[in-house]
Design a protein around this motif. Structure first.
Motif, PDB file in Angstrom:
ATOM      1  N   GLY A  79     -10.737   2.383  49.573  1.00  0.00           N
ATOM      2  CA  GLY A  79      -9.538   2.204  50.381  1.00  0.00           C
ATOM      3  C   GLY A  79      -8.439   3.175  49.974  1.00  0.00           C
ATOM      4  O   GLY A  79      -8.495   3.796  48.909  1.00  0.00           O
ATOM      5  N   SER A  80      -7.441   3.303  50.816  1.00  0.00           N
ATOM      6  CA  SER A  80      -6.372   4.260  50.551  1.00  0.00           C
ATOM      7  C   SER A  80      -5.150   3.602  49.910  1.00  0.00           C
ATOM      8  O   SER A  80      -4.219   4.292  49.524  1.00  0.00           O
ATOM      9  CB  SER A  80      -5.952   4.954  51.851  1.00  0.00           C
ATOM     10  N   TRP A  81      -5.155   2.275  49.793  1.00  0.00           N
ATOM     11  CA  TRP A  81      -4.005   1.589  49.214  1.00  0.00           C
ATOM     12  C   TRP A  81      -4.467   0.340  48.472  1.00  0.00           C
ATOM     13  O   TRP A  81      -5.589  -0.099  48.606  1.00  0.00           O
ATOM     14  CB  TRP A  81      -2.993   1.230  50.297  1.00  0.00           C
ATOM     15  N   TYR A  82      -3.566  -0.186  47.686  1.00  0.00           N
ATOM     16  CA  TYR A  82      -3.793  -1.441  46.980  1.00  0.00           C
ATOM     17  C   TYR A  82      -2.494  -2.240  47.026  1.00  0.00           C
ATOM     18  O   TYR A  82      -1.438  -1.702  47.338  1.00  0.00           O
ATOM     19  CB  TYR A  82      -4.261  -1.208  45.543  1.00  0.00           C
ATOM     20  N   ARG A  90       4.909  -8.984  47.848  1.00  0.00           N
ATOM     21  CA  ARG A  90       3.735  -8.113  47.857  1.00  0.00           C
ATOM     22  C   ARG A  90       4.082  -6.764  48.479  1.00  0.00           C
ATOM     23  O   ARG A  90       4.719  -6.702  49.507  1.00  0.00           O
ATOM     24  CB  ARG A  90       2.617  -8.732  48.671  1.00  0.00           C
ATOM     25  N   GLN A  91       3.607  -5.698  47.793  1.00  0.00           N
ATOM     26  CA  GLN A  91       3.817  -4.337  48.310  1.00  0.00           C
ATOM     27  C   GLN A  91       2.498  -3.585  48.294  1.00  0.00           C
ATOM     28  O   GLN A  91       1.660  -3.791  47.424  1.00  0.00           O
ATOM     29  CB  GLN A  91       4.842  -3.588  47.462  1.00  0.00           C
ATOM     30  N   GLN A  92       2.374  -2.712  49.271  1.00  0.00           N
ATOM     31  CA  GLN A  92       1.195  -1.854  49.333  1.00  0.00           C
ATOM     32  C   GLN A  92       1.546  -0.497  48.730  1.00  0.00           C
ATOM     33  O   GLN A  92       2.574   0.083  49.056  1.00  0.00           O
ATOM     34  CB  GLN A  92       0.728  -1.675  50.774  1.00  0.00           C
ATOM     35  N   LYS A  93       0.669  -0.014  47.859  1.00  0.00           N
ATOM     36  CA  LYS A  93       0.861   1.278  47.203  1.00  0.00           C
ATOM     37  C   LYS A  93      -0.330   2.169  47.530  1.00  0.00           C
ATOM     38  O   LYS A  93      -1.464   1.703  47.610  1.00  0.00           O
ATOM     39  CB  LYS A  93       0.938   1.112  45.678  1.00  0.00           C
ATOM     40  N   LYS A  94      -0.056   3.442  47.694  1.00  0.00           N
ATOM     41  CA  LYS A  94      -1.143   4.401  47.915  1.00  0.00           C
ATOM     42  C   LYS A  94      -1.888   4.625  46.612  1.00  0.00           C
ATOM     43  O   LYS A  94      -1.290   4.673  45.540  1.00  0.00           O
ATOM     44  CB  LYS A  94      -0.591   5.744  48.403  1.00  0.00           C
ATOM     45  N   ARG A  95      -3.180   4.777  46.715  1.00  0.00           N
ATOM     46  CA  ARG A  95      -3.978   5.094  45.530  1.00  0.00           C
ATOM     47  C   ARG A  95      -3.715   6.541  45.109  1.00  0.00           C
ATOM     48  O   ARG A  95      -3.315   7.378  45.924  1.00  0.00           O
ATOM     49  CB  ARG A  95      -5.462   4.916  45.824  1.00  0.00           C
ATOM     50  N   ALA A  96      -3.958   6.834  43.837  1.00  0.00           N
ATOM     51  CA  ALA A  96      -3.750   8.186  43.320  1.00  0.00           C
ATOM     52  C   ALA A  96      -4.639   9.197  44.036  1.00  0.00           C
ATOM     53  O   ALA A  96      -4.251  10.349  44.244  1.00  0.00           O
ATOM     54  CB  ALA A  96      -4.023   8.223  41.821  1.00  0.00           C
ATOM     55  N   VAL A  97      -5.816   8.751  44.446  1.00  0.00           N
ATOM     56  CA  VAL A  97      -6.742   9.672  45.108  1.00  0.00           C
ATOM     57  C   VAL A  97      -6.171  10.162  46.451  1.00  0.00           C
ATOM     58  O   VAL A  97      -6.514  11.245  46.908  1.00  0.00           O
ATOM     59  CB  VAL A  97      -8.137   9.017  45.267  1.00  0.00           C
TER      60      VAL A  97
END
Length: 145
Positions: A79-82, A90-97
């Motif tokens: 996935g692109s976020w966590y 709750r917040q969605q963050k982008k993955r480092a990748v």
């Protein structure tokens, strides 16, 4: 009347018949980068854009292609976020990748332009140059146009 047999060493090959040598990929490249090299190097060599001086920047381009492919696979798998729980909820963050892929895409775009690998840059590189600023006006005034 029969003449002597033709000498093949004095025959000049047509330009389309000449094939440019394709250099080997540098040894430091990854397997995925070598795949990109093997796919793209013959095209650039045929266009006379892969001289020995340009092999390292092109190898970097191929590694950027490999990175984009690898990072896209990671995004597809994980996935692109966590989500994280913060004091604001709750917040969605982008993955480092995600950022790594964006950096690789930026490198690809920058180097692709240098090698004329986009339609705009291909047209720019195949154009006859800048031309003469006043050439058309002078030809019209002289009546040679």
């Amino acid at each position: 009347m029969r003449g002597q047999k033709p000498k093949l060493d004095n025959v000049v090959p047509m330009k389309a018949d000449q094939t440019a040598p394709v250099p080997e990929a540098p040894g430091w490249m990854s397997a995925e980068g070598r795949d990109a090299w093997d796919r793209l190097a013959p095209v650039l060599a045929a266009k006379r854009r892969l001289d020995a001086a340009f092999e390292d920047p092109f190898a970097v381009y191929c590694e950027a292609v490999a990175d984009v492919i690898r990072f896209t696979g990671d995004i597809a798998a994980f996935g692109s976020w966590y989500e994280v729980e913060t004091r604001n909820g709750r917040q969605q963050k982008k993955r480092a990748v995600w950022g790594q892929r964006q950096d690789a895409i930026a490198t690809m775009n920058q180097l692709a332009a240098r090698f004329g690998m986009t339609p705009v840059d291909e047209a720019r590189m195949s154009a006859g140059g800048q031309g003469d600023l006043f050439g058309e006006i002078l030809r019209t005034l002289d009546g040679t146009d």
